[in-house]
Design a protein around this motif. Structure first.
Motif, PDB file in Angstrom:
ATOM      1  N   GLY A 228     -32.554  44.986   9.261  1.00 31.48           N
ATOM      2  CA  GLY A 228     -33.977  45.133   9.503  1.00 31.48           C
ATOM      3  C   GLY A 228     -34.693  43.810   9.670  1.00 31.48           C
ATOM      4  N   VAL A 229     -34.029  42.863  10.329  1.00 28.53           N
ATOM      5  CA  VAL A 229     -34.605  41.522  10.518  1.00 28.53           C
ATOM      6  C   VAL A 229     -34.363  41.064  11.952  1.00 28.53           C
ATOM      7  N   ALA A 230     -34.933  39.886  12.304  1.00 29.56           N
ATOM      8  CA  ALA A 230     -34.661  39.244  13.587  1.00 29.56           C
ATOM      9  C   ALA A 230     -33.766  38.034  13.343  1.00 29.56           C
ATOM     10  N   ALA A 231     -33.068  37.591  14.393  1.00 29.66           N
ATOM     11  CA  ALA A 231     -32.209  36.415  14.261  1.00 29.66           C
ATOM     12  C   ALA A 231     -32.473  35.459  15.413  1.00 29.66           C
ATOM     13  N   VAL A 232     -32.407  34.171  15.115  1.00 31.87           N
ATOM     14  CA  VAL A 232     -32.564  33.137  16.129  1.00 31.87           C
ATOM     15  C   VAL A 232     -31.283  32.306  16.162  1.00 31.87           C
ATOM     16  N   ILE A 233     -30.721  32.138  17.365  1.00 25.00           N
ATOM     17  CA  ILE A 233     -29.548  31.280  17.539  1.00 25.00           C
ATOM     18  C   ILE A 233     -30.003  30.001  18.222  1.00 25.00           C
ATOM     19  N   GLU A 234     -29.703  28.854  17.624  1.00 18.33           N
ATOM     20  CA  GLU A 234     -29.975  27.569  18.262  1.00 18.33           C
ATOM     21  C   GLU A 234     -28.733  27.191  19.055  1.00 18.33           C
ATOM     22  N   ILE A 305     -32.321  30.052  21.541  1.00 18.63           N
ATOM     23  CA  ILE A 305     -33.214  28.968  21.963  1.00 18.63           C
ATOM     24  C   ILE A 305     -32.420  27.705  22.266  1.00 18.63           C
ATOM     25  N   ASP A 306     -33.018  26.829  23.102  1.00 15.76           N
ATOM     26  CA  ASP A 306     -32.365  25.564  23.436  1.00 15.76           C
ATOM     27  C   ASP A 306     -32.832  24.474  22.471  1.00 15.76           C
ATOM     28  N   ALA A 307     -32.449  23.229  22.754  1.00 18.36           N
ATOM     29  CA  ALA A 307     -32.719  22.137  21.818  1.00 18.36           C
ATOM     30  C   ALA A 307     -34.212  21.944  21.576  1.00 18.36           C
ATOM     31  N   SER A 308     -35.034  22.296  22.572  1.00 18.33           N
ATOM     32  CA  SER A 308     -36.468  22.091  22.387  1.00 18.33           C
ATOM     33  C   SER A 308     -37.170  23.369  21.927  1.00 18.33           C
ATOM     34  N   GLY A 309     -36.384  24.388  21.575  1.00 15.10           N
ATOM     35  CA  GLY A 309     -36.975  25.602  21.022  1.00 15.10           C
ATOM     36  C   GLY A 309     -37.384  26.623  22.060  1.00 15.10           C
ATOM     37  N   ARG A 310     -37.083  26.353  23.344  1.00 17.40           N
ATOM     38  CA  ARG A 310     -37.431  27.319  24.397  1.00 17.40           C
ATOM     39  C   ARG A 310     -36.372  28.411  24.476  1.00 17.40           C
ATOM     40  N   PRO A 311     -36.809  29.665  24.684  1.00 17.00           N
ATOM     41  CA  PRO A 311     -35.850  30.773  24.781  1.00 17.00           C
ATOM     42  C   PRO A 311     -34.909  30.580  25.970  1.00 17.00           C
TER      43      PRO A 311
END
Ligand code: ADP
Ligand code: MG
Length: 322
Positions: A228-234, A305-311
């Motif tokens: 029940g959460v979101a995930a961000v991959i760098e 996201i990429d190194a600058s945080g852009r999707p």
């Protein structure tokens, strides 16, 4: 070779170390209940022409069948101890094929300290179909589930990501990379390295976990949904082998394959930030490289996201059967 000779000659020796297997001469196997533990059970089926090529070496087919199941147990933090094999062999399968299959299975069972305790053998007019059930144990309540990730947790993976998916192309001769890299990647595809030691060692740190079989992005999506959460991959933090890195540097579109392709059989897990250092020390203790690739947030879905945080626009594809 008839069914009874096959079981007695080729399979019974693989049961010798497990008294409850009753020498594969009874109707069922006996498992001792171990107080304070839970049994963890998983099954995976493989069909010729779908999960492997009919002409693949039989020993490798057997070893992969075992290893994908051991990977599932490791992902739950369980230590494997036994397997059962249900096999539908095409009528007229060569004795040499069966011997090589049993040899490969036996070699790997020995390597991982696991015993064959039973199964079923039938003939089929269809393709070779194999199903292996694996049994493991974990301290009661200590299993790593998909559902425990919390906002703020780190997202970790073992080993390197993308070798399996690139390796499938390499194995088919469809990846234009130097031969040494192609060989490395194809081997990673053909013979997964289930993280059987790491899984149980990480159980006390992990808030949630699974193994990566269908692709990092898709599998993290399953974990996020279950929690029940979101995930961000760098993306820059996703660990790659030298071969995968070179392949991506040569053709950047391959990054999507790395992030969404399947067959990695690495562990994907989340853990509170507070245990970072302890977790890294535990991993170093067993010489298991792990990498922190992102974080858990409130919400739903997986964002890369990429190194600058852009999707980054990688498809959420991965490998789907249906
Ligand atoms: P039943 O007719 O009672 O189902 P089987 O003749 O199928 O028994 O099996 C006899 C024994 O051989 C059982 O202990 C079974 O677990 C074992 N066995 C059969 N096939 C396999 C296999 N593919 N791998 C391991 N054990 C097997
Ligand atoms: Mg019977």
């Amino acid at each position: 070779m008839d069914e009874f000779t096959l079981i007695a000659e080729l399979f019974a020796p693989l049961a010798a170390g497990f008294p409850g297997a009753l020498g594969l001469r009874d109707d069922a196997a006996l498992l001792d209940a171990v107080p304070g533990t839970q049994s963890v059970v998983t099954v995976d089926a493989m069909v010729a022409g779908v999960h492997f090529l009919p002409e693949d070496p039989p020993d490798l087919i057997a070893r992969k069948l075992l290893r994908v199941n051991l990977s599932d147990l490791a992902a739950k933090g369980a230590e494997p101890f036994a397997v059962m094999l249900a096999a539908a062999f095409p009528r007229g399968v060569a004795e040499e094929w069966l011997r090589a299959f049993a040899r490969g299975l036996g070699d790997d069972l020995q390597e991982f300290g696991v015993h064959l305790i039973g199964g079923d053998t039938v003939a089929t007019s269809g393709p070779l179909t194999l199903s292996l059930t694996a049994f493991g144990r974990v301290a009661t309540g200590a299993a790593i589930l998909r559902s425990g990730a919390r906002p703020g947790d780190d997202v970790w993976v073992t080993g390197t990501i993308g070798d399996g998916a690139l390796g499938l192309f390499a194995a088919r001769g469809e990846l234009a990379v130097p031969p040494a890299h192609a060989a490395f990647l194809a081997d990673r595809y053909r013979l997964p390295r289930p993280r059987v030691t790491a899984g149980p060692r990480f159980a006390r740190f992990a808030s949630a976990g699974m193994d990566i079989s269908d692709g990092l992005v898709q599998d993290l999506g399953h974990l996020a949904r279950a929690s029940g959460v979101a995930a961000v991959i760098e993306a820059p933090h996703v660990p790659m082998s030298d071969a995968a890195r070179a392949a991506v540097d040569a053709d950047h579109s391959r990054l999507a394959t790395v992030l969404t392709g399947g067959d990695d059989y690495e562990l994907l897990f989340t853990a509170p930030t507070a245990v970072r250092h302890e977790l890294l020390a535990e991993a170093a203790d067993i010489f298991m490289p792990i990498a922190r690739i992102g974080r858990i947030e409130e919400g739903a879905g997986v964002k890369v996201i990429d190194a600058s945080g852009r999707p980054l626009a990688v498809g959420l594809g991965g490998w789907r059967h249906f």
